[in-house]
Every structure is written in structure tokens, then in C-alpha cells.
Scaffold this active site. Structure first.
Site, PDB file in Angstrom:
ATOM      1  N   LYS A  63       8.927  -0.719  -4.767  1.00 26.11           N
ATOM      2  CA  LYS A  63       9.604  -0.504  -3.474  1.00 26.11           C
ATOM      3  C   LYS A  63      10.488  -1.709  -3.157  1.00 26.11           C
ATOM      4  CE  LYS A  63       7.088  -3.659  -0.945  1.00 26.11           C
ATOM      5  NZ  LYS A  63       7.646  -4.911  -0.433  1.00 26.11           N
ATOM      6  N   ASP A 106       0.753  -2.781   2.207  1.00 29.74           N
ATOM      7  CA  ASP A 106       1.874  -1.990   1.676  1.00 29.74           C
ATOM      8  C   ASP A 106       1.447  -0.622   1.172  1.00 29.74           C
ATOM      9  OD1 ASP A 106       3.868  -3.780   1.938  1.00 29.74           O
ATOM     10  OD2 ASP A 106       3.882  -4.451  -0.155  1.00 29.74           O
TER      11      ASP A 106
END
Ligand code: C5P
Length: 299
Positions: A17, A144
Site C-alpha cells: 500500500k 494498518d
């Protein structure tokens, strides 16, 4: 024999990401920070394979392509232990993680591997946990993690555990965009970067952050003007070669480089018309041949 016992091996990709946006709005009593972030997943990915082994409760893990991770209790193993505790299913497992995502880069590799492991486990054992349970469980592994359970671009709030999809038209608009990743040959510790920011107490103002996010999602603010990362402040103070290169890239190519998460990987967003090889040459000239450089796309 049901599916639960029949399936012996499952492989699931674990995408990297980048944080297109990361605003830190305050410090919490539990030591974590309150944030608002927009995360985009990339087609750069690790591959997590789980193999069922005969010995109950067995758990082993091999990382291929990142020797420094061998023997270290990693987030994927932690995810298995939490999943076992929650479901009571104790089948023996061997994990193989083929690493493509650099570590200590702010690209979420460890968190994504853990989520891919949960998805693979759940698929192998006939889905005992539903999406909300998986989000809840993954948040215990890392801040996350829940964002990797949301398809497409994700808005994460709180510590990172409150997740939702970015508005559909903006999600569609961003999909497929070119991303150049570039990482200096050293990694940063997330905890140390957050701690340095916390000491300066230079936090964003919540109402302004909410307004900016809303303007971008409704396509009233261009992505170039939206890109931001509060964690650049403590990183740039210490690693001045990063803002120096960012300035050169901005002036030479009119691109907006940003740090991803707590770094050390940086990125530029663009399209296929950007002369990426020229940008890469400038980066290599500044940070040397050992710089990690990859062209990838938002998925
Ligand atoms: O959740 P995770 O283990 O990935 O976080 C790593 C470290 O980053 C935490 O120990 C904490 O110091 C910091 N952090 C934070 N606020 C967040 C997320 C992470 O302070 N929202």
C-alpha cells in the site's frame, strides 16, 4: 470428507500500500496516534502460501527473498495464533511468504502478509470468520491491517481500525494510476517516527482534515493538492536528502513526490505519459544504485 479437511494448500497475494494522505490529529491515551489516512493498494505484492501439516498446533514460517526475516516471529504468525484462539481450530500449518515488498518501507508488507494469511486460513477452513470479525482480529495484529480487507482505496480512521471504501467515483478514477516507488537503502521504524512527531505535537486540525477529504472524495480537490503526509515532518528533519530530492523532482518534472506512511519508501503518482526513466535517473544519481526503484499501479 468436507472441504474443511480436504484443502491442503492455499495461496493469496498480499499487496503493498501507499498512503496518499495521512493526517495525524492527536495523541491517544494508549500511546497510539489518532489519524485519518487514505490508502491505495498496489500491484506490487508478496505471495503468502499456507500448507496444512499433520501435526496439530504446528506453526512454522519461511520468508523467501528476505533472509533478514527468517526466524523472526512475524505478523503472519501472530495472525495465525489470534485466529486459532478466536476459532478454536488448531490444524498444523506451514507458511511460505515470497517477499517482493521491501521491509521497513511504509508499504505495509508485514501487515498485508498477515491479512493474506488470515484470508488464506479462512478460505482453507470454510470461512469461520466473517468480514467484521476479520477486521477486528486484524486490528490486533497491526494498525494498518484492517485497510487490506477493504477492496480498492480505503479511508482509515482512529488508530487505523475504522475503515471504509473511498467514494466509488473517486475509487474508479484512481484505479490503474501509475506509481513510481523509490526507497533509499535504509529502513525506518514506524514507532520511532510516530514518537518524534508526538514530541513536537504538531498535529493537524480535525475539522480541516475532514473537509479536505470530503472535497477530494467529491472530486472538488485535485489529487495533487490532496496528497499529504504529516509523518514527513519528523522524517525530513532527520533525513534531509529526502526533501532535497523531492524538490528536484517537483521542479524538473512537475510531479508531487510523497513519503509513504512512516517511510522510508517514497512515491510519485502519474500516468503512462510521464518520462519515468528520466525521473529514475535523477533518483539514482541522488541516492545511488542501491535505491529500490519499481514502477507499479494502483489496483
Ligand atoms: O500498529 P502497529 O504495530 O503497526 O504500529 C507500530 C507503531 O507505530 C506503534 O507501536 C505506535 O508506536 C505507532 N503508531 C501510532 N499510532 C498509530 C499507528 C501506529 O502511534 N495510529
Amino acid at each position: 470428507m468436507g472441504l474443511k479437511n480436504a484443502i491442503k494448500r492455499v495461496s493469496v497475494p498480499a499487496p503493498a500500500k501507499i498512503n496518499l494522505f495521512l493526517a495525524v490529529t492527536g495523541k491517544r491515551h494508549d500511546g497510539f496516534h489518532e489519524l485519518v489516512s487514505v490508502l491505495a493498494k498496489l500491484d506490487l505484492a508478496d505471495l503468502v502460501t499456507i500448507d496444512r501439516v499433520s501435526e496439530e498446533n504446528h506453526l512454522s514460517c519461511k520468508c523467501v527473498g528476505a533472509d533478514q526475516l527468517d526466524g523472526i516471529h512475524n505478523l503472519a504468525e501472530e495472525a495465525v495464533l489470534l485466529w486459532r484462539k478466536r476459532t478454536g481450530i488448531k490444524d498444523g500449518l506451514h507458511l511460505t511468504i515470497e517477499k517482493k515488498i521491501p521491509v521497513e518501507a511504509g508499504l505495509g508488507g508485514g501487515s498485508s502478509d498477515a491479512v493474506a494469511t488470515l484470508l488464506a486460513l479462512n478460505a482453507m477452513m470454510e470461512s469461520p470468520l466473517k468480514q467484521n470479525d476479520l477486521i477486528d482480529l486484524s486490528a490486533q495484529v497491526g494498525s494498518d491491517c484492517p485497510s487490506f480487507l477493504i477492496p480498492g482505496l480505503c479511508v482509515a480512521e482512529g488508530r487505523g481500525e475504522r475503515v471504509r471504501s473511498v467514494a466509488a467515483p473517486m475509487n474508479k478514477h484512481m484505479k490503474g494510476k501509475s506509481v513510481l516507488l523509490f526507497k533509499p537503502p535504509l529502513g525506518f521504524s514506524t514507532a520511532a517516527i510516530f514518537q518524534a512527531l508526538g514530541q513536537s505535537e504538531k498535529f493537524s486540525i480535525s475539522s480541516e482534515v475532514v473537509q479536505k477529504l470530503s472535497n477530494w472524495e467529491s472530486q472538488n480537490l485535485a489529487t495533487d493538492k490532496f496528497l499529504a503526509n504529516d509523518l514527513e515532518l519528523p522524517v525530513f528533519e532527520k533525513h534531509i536528502y529526502i526533501p532535497a530530492l523531492f524538490l528536484e523532482i517537483e521542479e524538473s518534472f512537475s510531479l508531487i513526490p510523497r513519503l509513504s506512511g512512516s517511510g522510508s519508501c517514497c512515491f510519485c503518482l502519474g500516468n503512462d505519459r510521464v518520462p519515468w526513466s528520466k525521473v529514475e535517473n535523477v533518483i539514482r544519481k541522488a541516492w545511488g544504485e542501491e535505491t529500490f526503484l519499481t514502477r507499479t499501479h494502483i489496483v
